[in-house]
Design a protein around this motif. Structure first.
Motif, PDB file in Angstrom:
ATOM      1  N   GLY A   1     -15.655  -0.215 -23.273  1.00  0.00           N
ATOM      2  CA  GLY A   1     -14.961   1.062 -23.168  1.00  0.00           C
ATOM      3  C   GLY A   1     -14.721   1.699 -24.512  1.00  0.00           C
ATOM      4  O   GLY A   1     -15.527   1.534 -25.422  1.00  0.00           O
ATOM      5  N   ALA A   2     -13.615   2.382 -24.636  1.00  0.00           N
ATOM      6  CA  ALA A   2     -13.336   3.197 -25.814  1.00  0.00           C
ATOM      7  C   ALA A   2     -13.597   2.468 -27.135  1.00  0.00           C
ATOM      8  O   ALA A   2     -14.188   3.030 -28.049  1.00  0.00           O
ATOM      9  CB  ALA A   2     -11.896   3.688 -25.771  1.00  0.00           C
ATOM     10  N   THR A   3     -13.173   1.213 -27.222  1.00  0.00           N
ATOM     11  CA  THR A   3     -13.344   0.498 -28.487  1.00  0.00           C
ATOM     12  C   THR A   3     -14.638  -0.302 -28.530  1.00  0.00           C
ATOM     13  O   THR A   3     -14.942  -0.947 -29.515  1.00  0.00           O
ATOM     14  CB  THR A   3     -12.165  -0.473 -28.716  1.00  0.00           C
ATOM     15  OG1 THR A   3     -12.116  -1.367 -27.603  1.00  0.00           O
ATOM     16  CG2 THR A   3     -10.846   0.268 -28.835  1.00  0.00           C
ATOM     17  N   ALA A   4     -15.380  -0.301 -27.465  1.00  0.00           N
ATOM     18  CA  ALA A   4     -16.591  -1.114 -27.390  1.00  0.00           C
ATOM     19  C   ALA A   4     -17.649  -0.397 -26.551  1.00  0.00           C
ATOM     20  O   ALA A   4     -18.028  -0.827 -25.476  1.00  0.00           O
ATOM     21  CB  ALA A   4     -16.255  -2.483 -26.808  1.00  0.00           C
ATOM     22  N   GLU A   5     -18.100   0.723 -27.087  1.00  0.00           N
ATOM     23  CA  GLU A   5     -19.058   1.562 -26.350  1.00  0.00           C
ATOM     24  C   GLU A   5     -20.393   0.860 -26.125  1.00  0.00           C
ATOM     25  O   GLU A   5     -21.058   1.089 -25.125  1.00  0.00           O
ATOM     26  CB  GLU A   5     -19.293   2.882 -27.093  1.00  0.00           C
ATOM     27  CG  GLU A   5     -18.143   3.876 -26.939  1.00  0.00           C
ATOM     28  CD  GLU A   5     -17.996   4.411 -25.501  1.00  0.00           C
ATOM     29  OE1 GLU A   5     -19.005   4.458 -24.774  1.00  0.00           O
ATOM     30  OE2 GLU A   5     -16.867   4.744 -25.127  1.00  0.00           O
ATOM     31  N   GLN A   6     -20.776  -0.006 -27.093  1.00  0.00           N
ATOM     32  CA  GLN A   6     -22.060  -0.707 -26.946  1.00  0.00           C
ATOM     33  C   GLN A   6     -22.072  -1.574 -25.704  1.00  0.00           C
ATOM     34  O   GLN A   6     -23.094  -1.683 -25.030  1.00  0.00           O
ATOM     35  CB  GLN A   6     -22.285  -1.600 -28.160  1.00  0.00           C
ATOM     36  CG  GLN A   6     -23.129  -0.909 -29.205  1.00  0.00           C
ATOM     37  CD  GLN A   6     -23.397  -1.810 -30.395  1.00  0.00           C
ATOM     38  OE1 GLN A   6     -22.802  -2.888 -30.511  1.00  0.00           O
ATOM     39  NE2 GLN A   6     -24.264  -1.355 -31.256  1.00  0.00           N
TER      40      GLN A   6
ATOM     41  N   MET B   1     -15.793 -13.261 -21.719  1.00  0.00           N
ATOM     42  CA  MET B   1     -15.017 -12.066 -21.329  1.00  0.00           C
ATOM     43  C   MET B   1     -15.155 -11.092 -22.486  1.00  0.00           C
ATOM     44  O   MET B   1     -14.893 -11.438 -23.629  1.00  0.00           O
ATOM     45  CB  MET B   1     -13.540 -12.371 -21.049  1.00  0.00           C
ATOM     46  CG  MET B   1     -12.744 -11.193 -20.455  1.00  0.00           C
ATOM     47  SD  MET B   1     -13.552 -10.269 -19.092  1.00  0.00           S
ATOM     48  CE  MET B   1     -13.848 -11.554 -17.865  1.00  0.00           C
ATOM     49  N   ARG B   2     -15.625  -9.883 -22.187  1.00  0.00           N
ATOM     50  CA  ARG B   2     -15.846  -8.887 -23.228  1.00  0.00           C
ATOM     51  C   ARG B   2     -15.067  -7.634 -22.898  1.00  0.00           C
ATOM     52  O   ARG B   2     -14.976  -7.225 -21.739  1.00  0.00           O
ATOM     53  CB  ARG B   2     -17.329  -8.513 -23.302  1.00  0.00           C
ATOM     54  CG  ARG B   2     -18.137  -9.533 -24.035  1.00  0.00           C
ATOM     55  CD  ARG B   2     -17.870  -9.529 -25.512  1.00  0.00           C
ATOM     56  NE  ARG B   2     -18.828  -8.713 -26.204  1.00  0.00           N
ATOM     57  CZ  ARG B   2     -19.976  -9.173 -26.695  1.00  0.00           C
ATOM     58  NH1 ARG B   2     -20.305 -10.440 -26.591  1.00  0.00           N
ATOM     59  NH2 ARG B   2     -20.807  -8.354 -27.305  1.00  0.00           N
ATOM     60  N   ARG B   3     -14.518  -7.013 -23.928  1.00  0.00           N
ATOM     61  CA  ARG B   3     -13.890  -5.724 -23.718  1.00  0.00           C
ATOM     62  C   ARG B   3     -14.986  -4.663 -23.770  1.00  0.00           C
ATOM     63  O   ARG B   3     -15.882  -4.732 -24.606  1.00  0.00           O
ATOM     64  CB  ARG B   3     -12.854  -5.454 -24.807  1.00  0.00           C
ATOM     65  CG  ARG B   3     -12.218  -4.100 -24.606  1.00  0.00           C
ATOM     66  CD  ARG B   3     -10.777  -4.058 -24.984  1.00  0.00           C
ATOM     67  NE  ARG B   3     -10.235  -2.737 -24.694  1.00  0.00           N
ATOM     68  CZ  ARG B   3      -9.178  -2.244 -25.312  1.00  0.00           C
ATOM     69  NH1 ARG B   3      -8.568  -2.961 -26.236  1.00  0.00           N
ATOM     70  NH2 ARG B   3      -8.719  -1.047 -24.989  1.00  0.00           N
TER      71      ARG B   3
END
Ligand SMILES: Cc1cc2nc3c(=O)[nH]c(=O)nc-3n(C[C@H](O)[C@H](O)[C@H](O)COP(=O)(O)O)c2cc1C
Length: 129
Positions: free
Chosen positions: A96-101, A92-94
């Motif tokens: 978006g804003a904190t994880a653009e990559q 499970m990966r976040r």
């Protein structure tokens, strides 16, 4: 066959970034036993989560999710099936804003067109907010 599911939900009042961090951390620990992989996007008030795995695993998870008080109004936006997982390495990966990559990786994966459209729409709202 691998089933996949994209849903949106509304975060509970007062839920913050630390809570989301914990959700992602706990999920990535639990999902290998569920045989589920995927990602989670949070825009400050809404969740968008993509999960993939055996159909029964997704149904079981959806049932658990529907009872989790940290969010409500779970709306299934899209279901699909594929020959193989698109995100085999993401328990499970976040994203978006904190994880653009991660978002870049999602864009290059061959998600069903309808799902990618929902993710883009969510991203547009996120930027407009
Ligand atoms: C937005 C959101 C996403 C979640 N994603 C997962 C997930 O991918 N996998 C998981 O096991 N639990 C996930 N959870 C947590 C479950 O709702 C539940 O708390 C957890 O599976 C433990 O349930 P149990 O104690 O009944 O086994 C998520 C919760 C929220 C609010």
């Amino acid at each position: 066959m691998i089933a996949s599911l994209l849903y949106a939900s509304t975060a509970a009042e007062g839920l913050d970034s630390a809570d989301v961090f914990k959700i992602v951390e706990d999920s990535s620990r639990r999902n290998p036993a569920r045989d589920v992989t995927g990602f989670l996007i949070f825009d400050g008030s809404q969740f968008l989560q993509y999960v993939e795995g055996p159909q029964e695993a997704l149904d079981g998870l959806l049932d658990v999710l529907n009872h989790d008080r940290r969010h409500h109004s779970v709306r299934v936006l899209h279901r699909a099936e594929s020959e193989q997982r698109l995100f085999p390495r993401w328990a499970m990966r976040r994203a978006g804003a904190t994880a653009e990559q991660e978002l870049d990786t999602i864009r290059t994966a061959r998600l069903p067109v309808g799902m990618m459209a929902e993710i883009d729409r969510f991203g547009t709202r996120r930027r407009a907010a």
